[in-house]
Enzyme design. Structure first.
Site, short mmCIF file in Angstrom:
data_model
loop_
_atom_site.label_atom_id
_atom_site.label_comp_id
_atom_site.label_asym_id
_atom_site.label_seq_id
_atom_site.Cartn_x
_atom_site.Cartn_y
_atom_site.Cartn_z
N SER A 158 -1.20 2.65 -8.40
CA SER A 158 -0.11 1.91 -7.78
C SER A 158 0.77 1.22 -8.83
O SER A 158 0.26 0.67 -9.80
CB SER A 158 -0.68 0.85 -6.83
OG SER A 158 -1.45 1.50 -5.85
N ARG A 163 9.16 -4.78 -1.84
CA ARG A 163 9.33 -3.34 -1.60
C ARG A 163 10.54 -3.03 -0.72
O ARG A 163 10.99 -3.87 0.05
CB ARG A 163 8.08 -2.79 -0.92
CG ARG A 163 6.80 -2.99 -1.74
CD ARG A 163 6.06 -1.73 -1.99
NE ARG A 163 5.02 -1.91 -2.98
CZ ARG A 163 4.46 -0.90 -3.64
NH1 ARG A 163 4.86 0.34 -3.42
NH2 ARG A 163 3.53 -1.11 -4.53
N TYR A 204 1.31 -6.94 6.07
CA TYR A 204 1.98 -6.40 4.90
C TYR A 204 1.58 -4.97 4.53
O TYR A 204 0.39 -4.68 4.36
CB TYR A 204 1.77 -7.30 3.67
CG TYR A 204 2.58 -6.80 2.52
CD1 TYR A 204 3.94 -7.11 2.44
CD2 TYR A 204 2.04 -5.96 1.56
CE1 TYR A 204 4.72 -6.60 1.43
CE2 TYR A 204 2.82 -5.45 0.54
CZ TYR A 204 4.16 -5.77 0.48
OH TYR A 204 4.94 -5.26 -0.52
N CYS A 220 2.66 2.45 -11.08
CA CYS A 220 2.62 3.05 -12.42
C CYS A 220 3.62 4.19 -12.57
O CYS A 220 3.54 4.97 -13.52
CB CYS A 220 1.21 3.51 -12.77
SG CYS A 220 0.09 2.14 -13.06
N ARG A 267 -1.74 -5.19 -1.01
CA ARG A 267 -3.00 -4.73 -0.47
C ARG A 267 -4.12 -5.64 -0.92
O ARG A 267 -4.11 -6.15 -2.03
CB ARG A 267 -3.31 -3.30 -0.96
CG ARG A 267 -2.53 -2.21 -0.23
CD ARG A 267 -2.92 -0.83 -0.74
NE ARG A 267 -2.56 -0.64 -2.13
CZ ARG A 267 -3.38 -0.72 -3.15
NH1 ARG A 267 -4.67 -0.94 -2.97
NH2 ARG A 267 -2.95 -0.55 -4.39
N ASP A 299 4.40 9.46 -3.04
CA ASP A 299 3.17 8.64 -3.03
C ASP A 299 1.92 9.39 -2.61
O ASP A 299 0.85 9.14 -3.13
CB ASP A 299 3.37 7.44 -2.10
CG ASP A 299 2.36 6.32 -2.35
OD1 ASP A 299 2.19 5.92 -3.51
OD2 ASP A 299 1.74 5.85 -1.37
N HIS A 349 -3.39 10.64 -3.94
CA HIS A 349 -2.35 9.62 -4.21
C HIS A 349 -1.37 10.18 -5.25
O HIS A 349 -1.40 9.81 -6.42
CB HIS A 349 -3.06 8.36 -4.76
CG HIS A 349 -2.20 7.14 -4.82
ND1 HIS A 349 -2.51 6.07 -5.63
CD2 HIS A 349 -1.05 6.79 -4.18
CE1 HIS A 349 -1.59 5.12 -5.48
NE2 HIS A 349 -0.70 5.53 -4.61
N LYS A 371 -1.85 4.39 3.51
CA LYS A 371 -3.07 4.46 2.71
C LYS A 371 -4.31 4.62 3.59
O LYS A 371 -5.25 5.34 3.25
CB LYS A 371 -3.20 3.23 1.80
CG LYS A 371 -2.08 3.12 0.78
CD LYS A 371 -2.04 4.33 -0.10
CE LYS A 371 -0.79 4.56 -0.92
NZ LYS A 371 -0.31 3.58 -1.82
P1 GTP Z 1 3.25 2.60 -5.71
O1 GTP Z 1 4.34 2.65 -4.71
O2 GTP Z 1 2.60 1.26 -5.79
O3 GTP Z 1 2.22 3.68 -5.51
O4 GTP Z 1 3.93 2.73 -7.17
P2 GTP Z 1 4.54 3.95 -8.00
O5 GTP Z 1 3.45 4.67 -8.72
O6 GTP Z 1 5.44 4.75 -7.15
O7 GTP Z 1 5.38 3.20 -9.14
P3 GTP Z 1 6.97 3.06 -9.34
O8 GTP Z 1 7.62 4.36 -9.63
O9 GTP Z 1 7.51 2.27 -8.22
O10 GTP Z 1 7.03 2.20 -10.68
C1 GTP Z 1 6.43 0.94 -10.78
C2 GTP Z 1 6.94 0.20 -11.99
O11 GTP Z 1 6.76 0.99 -13.17
C3 GTP Z 1 8.42 -0.13 -11.90
O12 GTP Z 1 8.61 -1.46 -12.30
C4 GTP Z 1 9.06 0.82 -12.88
O13 GTP Z 1 10.21 0.26 -13.45
C5 GTP Z 1 7.97 1.06 -13.92
N1 GTP Z 1 8.09 2.42 -14.51
C6 GTP Z 1 8.18 3.58 -13.84
N2 GTP Z 1 8.33 4.64 -14.69
C7 GTP Z 1 8.33 4.11 -15.93
C8 GTP Z 1 8.44 4.68 -17.25
O14 GTP Z 1 8.58 5.90 -17.44
N3 GTP Z 1 8.39 3.82 -18.30
C9 GTP Z 1 8.23 2.47 -18.12
N4 GTP Z 1 8.18 1.70 -19.19
N5 GTP Z 1 8.13 1.89 -16.90
C10 GTP Z 1 8.18 2.69 -15.82
C1 SPV Z 2 0.37 1.32 -3.38
O1 SPV Z 2 -0.08 0.17 -3.54
O2 SPV Z 2 -0.10 2.31 -3.98
C2 SPV Z 2 1.53 1.53 -2.49
C3 SPV Z 2 1.97 0.42 -1.66
O3 SPV Z 2 2.07 2.62 -2.43
S1 SPV Z 2 0.99 0.16 -0.26
O4 SPV Z 2 1.59 0.86 0.88
O5 SPV Z 2 0.97 -1.29 0.00
O6 SPV Z 2 -0.33 0.67 -0.48
MN MN Z 3 1.02 4.15 -3.81
#
Ligand code: GTP
Ligand code: SPV
Ligand code: MN
Length: 589
Positions: A251, A374, A200, A253, A72, A280, A229, A209
């Site tokens: 994002s 992704r 993208y 996290c 983004r 999400d 979110h 979003k």
């Molecule tokens: P968006 O799709 O961008 O909104 O991201 P999200 O909030 O769904 O994050 P996602 O669960 O995909 O995790 C993103 C990164 O954080 C990955 O590389 C995970 O491995 C890492 N991660 C997730 N949960 C944990 C955790 O409990 N501990 C640690 N150390 N890393 C974590």
């Molecule tokens: C984020 O960035 O929080 C996502 C991926 O979930 S996107 O659809 O690119 O916003």
């Molecule tokens: Mn997201």
């Protein structure tokens, strides 16, 4: 091709956009398998997609986006409300007249020689009273195929829409993919989104979003509900009762991970289960029972690939094993499969990296997959998808959890004192930035409710809306803050995270049911270390104690940071939040 509707609001709008973009033809997406199959074939013939190994990844495709178009772009994202103050101090604003004019210049003739697709889609289960309809015009087959996974598309949506003019008008054009002319314009007062020069993710899948957060947050403010979110997860106890938690993390996290976590063995043996409702976005409404109910408006996961593996997130990985699309990961030339960092210890040697260059995973020092690469996977593939995930009424929330990446300040978990204090905690959420947006990675920034890049109106008013929603509930969810990312002197994460996060969810659900006490600390209620179950975990109670410490000096610094951040909002900052900040300051000193 024939249109799929007689709705003149839709037809006039489509005509108008076609007159501007001048495509060689217009194709209405009816959602049929025949049509989708044709589109996949066409995309493969032009190289836009590659078909993956049918035996290992049935129905799956691979895609690479342009090098400078992999996340983004927040500095190119605008809220075009008529008044600048309505976009607020945290959004980029452009005068709608100017934005339409600039967009028109860029879109004019931009689909020459191309096909214009019209995608009718529903955010939320078709015909649920919580759902909303959008139409996306695009010149990208990749977008059509992703929207097919992420939302419910096709004829059935237009049937529900009937003659109504209540739909979000989204226009996406790849144009020339010129980064200097890339814009994502939102017109909340017109229910309209225009996005140009990107191909993208969050920039172009306009249901996600752009609609489900930016436009929908504005609609929710006007109509008395909320678009957030947030992941939504159900925790089933051995008695078979399911409690639902929503979680807002910025994002990349950990939302997808928390939404699909597998409880530690000791809990599985006792009969605990985890059910995914969404990973999400959550749309939240108050029902007659005085509780807050959530639906997941999406139908798929657009998840971060790197780091996803059998151990960290088995359920996400299984979700991607069929009918999925992979973007900007490694392509294994030997067997037409995909790979990314930390998928396993066996990177391919004869492969292409995310840039399309030859890549040898055993020799190359460069990463093979982009950090924000992704997968797009249908939610129904998820082994732990909740039986309630398409419930038209949604699920009732017991708790809301805020969290971010904080190397030091924030403890593993704490509870807010009440809704108003919880809104304060959410409004001060901060996190180290990630690769999900372009820009520097790893700098701490305030990201209230993880909505900083996604709120379609003035965040001061957004905070007020949160406070007002609280007053309307007789049984509001309890609000917590978590931090999985505290580090030691070596910079390593102290808490094991992932499935082990279940232990923290258990604590907070116990709190929701008033089953256990907590310590009254300056920042809120902290667990007693012995109440975080460490059975079966290679961690001592002292480590838990250290994860729960509050360092007064860093929290006083935190207060200064919040004061600085709050200044931005001037008069729109609700006085309740300033009061909360003052009591935090008093508690600390
Ligand atoms: P968006 O799709 O961008 O909104 O991201 P999200 O909030 O769904 O994050 P996602 O669960 O995909 O995790 C993103 C990164 O954080 C990955 O590389 C995970 O491995 C890492 N991660 C997730 N949960 C944990 C955790 O409990 N501990 C640690 N150390 N890393 C974590
Ligand atoms: C984020 O960035 O929080 C996502 C991926 O979930 S996107 O659809 O690119 O916003
Ligand atoms: Mn997201």
């Amino acid at each position: 091709m024939k249109s799929l509707t007689t709705n003149s609001n839709v037809l006039n709008w489509v005509d108008q956009i076609a007159a501007m973009t001048k495509p060689s033809k217009v194709v209405w997406i009816d959602g049929s398998e025949e049509q989708l199959k044709e589109l996949r074939e066409e995309a493969c013939s032009t190289g836009e997609l590659k078909k993956l190994n049918e035996e290992i990844y049935p129905g799956c495709y691979y895609h690479r986006s342009q090098k400078d178009d992999v996340a983004r772009m927040e500095d190119r994202t605008f809220i075009c409300s008529r008044k600048e103050e309505d976009a607020g101090p945290t959004n980029n604003w452009k005068d709608p007249k100017e934005a339409y004019q600039l967009g028109t210049e860029i879109f004019t003739n931009s689909m020459n020689g191309r096909t214009m697709y019209v995608i009718p889609y529903s955010m939320g289960p078709i015909a649920s009273p919580f759902s909303k309809i959008g139409l996306e015009i695009t010149d990208s087959i990749y977008v059509v195929l992703n929207m097919n996974i992420m939302t419910r598309i096709g004829q059935k949506v237009l049937d529900v829409l009937g003659d109504s003019k209540d739909f979000v008008r989204g226009v996406h054009g790849k144009c020339t993919l010129d980064i200097d002319k890339r814009y994502i314009f939102h017109f909340p007062e017109d229910n309209t989104i225009w996005s140009c020069n990107s191909a993208y993710g969050g920039n172009v899948l306009l249901g996600k979003k752009c609609f489900a957060l930016r436009i929908a947050s504005y609609q929710g403010w006007k109509e008395g509900w909320m678009a957030e979110h947030m992941l939504i997860v159900g925790i089933e106890n051995p008695q078979g009762e399911v409690k639902y938690i929503a979680g807002a993390f910025p994002s990349a996290c950990g939302k997808t991970n928390l939404a699909m976590l597998i409880p530690p063995e000791i809990y599985r043996n006792k009969g605990y289960k985890v059910w995914t409702v969404g990973d999400d976005i959550a749309w939240l409404r108050i029902k007659e029972d005085g509780r807050l109910w959530a639906i997941n408006p999406e139908a798929g996961f657009f998840g971060v690939a790197p780091g996803t593996n059998e151990k960290s997130n088995y359920n996400a990985l299984m979700s991607t094993r069929k009918d999925s699309i992979f973007t900007n990961v490694v392509y294994n030339l030997d067997d037409d499969t995909v790979w990314w960092e930390n998928l396993d210890d066996n990177p391919p040697e004869n492969a292409l990296d995310w840039l399309g260059n030859p890549w040898n995973g055993k020799r190359s020092k460069e990463k093979g997959a982009h950090p924000n690469s992704r997968f797009t996977a249908p939610a129904k593939n998820c082994p732990c998808i909740s039986p309630e995930w398409e419930s038209p009424e949604g699920v009732p929330l017991s708790a809301i959890v805020f969290g971010g990446r904080r190397a030091k300040t924030a403890p593993l978990v704490y509870q807010s004192r009440n809704w108003q204090h919880g809104v304060f905690v959410g409004s001060t959420l901060a996190s180290e930035t990630t690769a999900a947006a372009t820009g520097k990675v790893g700098v701490v920034r305030r990201d209230p409710m993880a909505m900083l890049p996604f709120c379609g109106y003035n965040m001061g008013n957004y905070f007020k809306h949160w406070l007002e929603m609280g007053k309307k509930m007789t049984d509001p969810p309890k609000i917590f803050h978590v931090n999985w990312f505290r580090t030691n002197e070596e910079g390593e994460f102290i808490w094991p995270g992932f499935g082990e996060n279940f232990r923290v969810l258990e604590w907070l659900l116990n709190r929701c049911e008033s089953k256990i006490d907590a310590k009254d600390a300056p920042i809120g209620y902290l667990p007693k270390a012995e109440d975080i179950n460490i059975e079966g975990l290679n961690i001592s109670i002292d480590t838990i104690k250290s994860l729960l410490t509050i360092d007064n000096d860093s929290w006083l610094e935190e207060v200064e940071g919040i004061e600085e951040f709050y200044k931005k909002f001037g008069q729109t900052l609700p006085k309740e939040l300033r009061e909360e900040l003052n009591s935090l300051k008093n508690n600390l000193s």
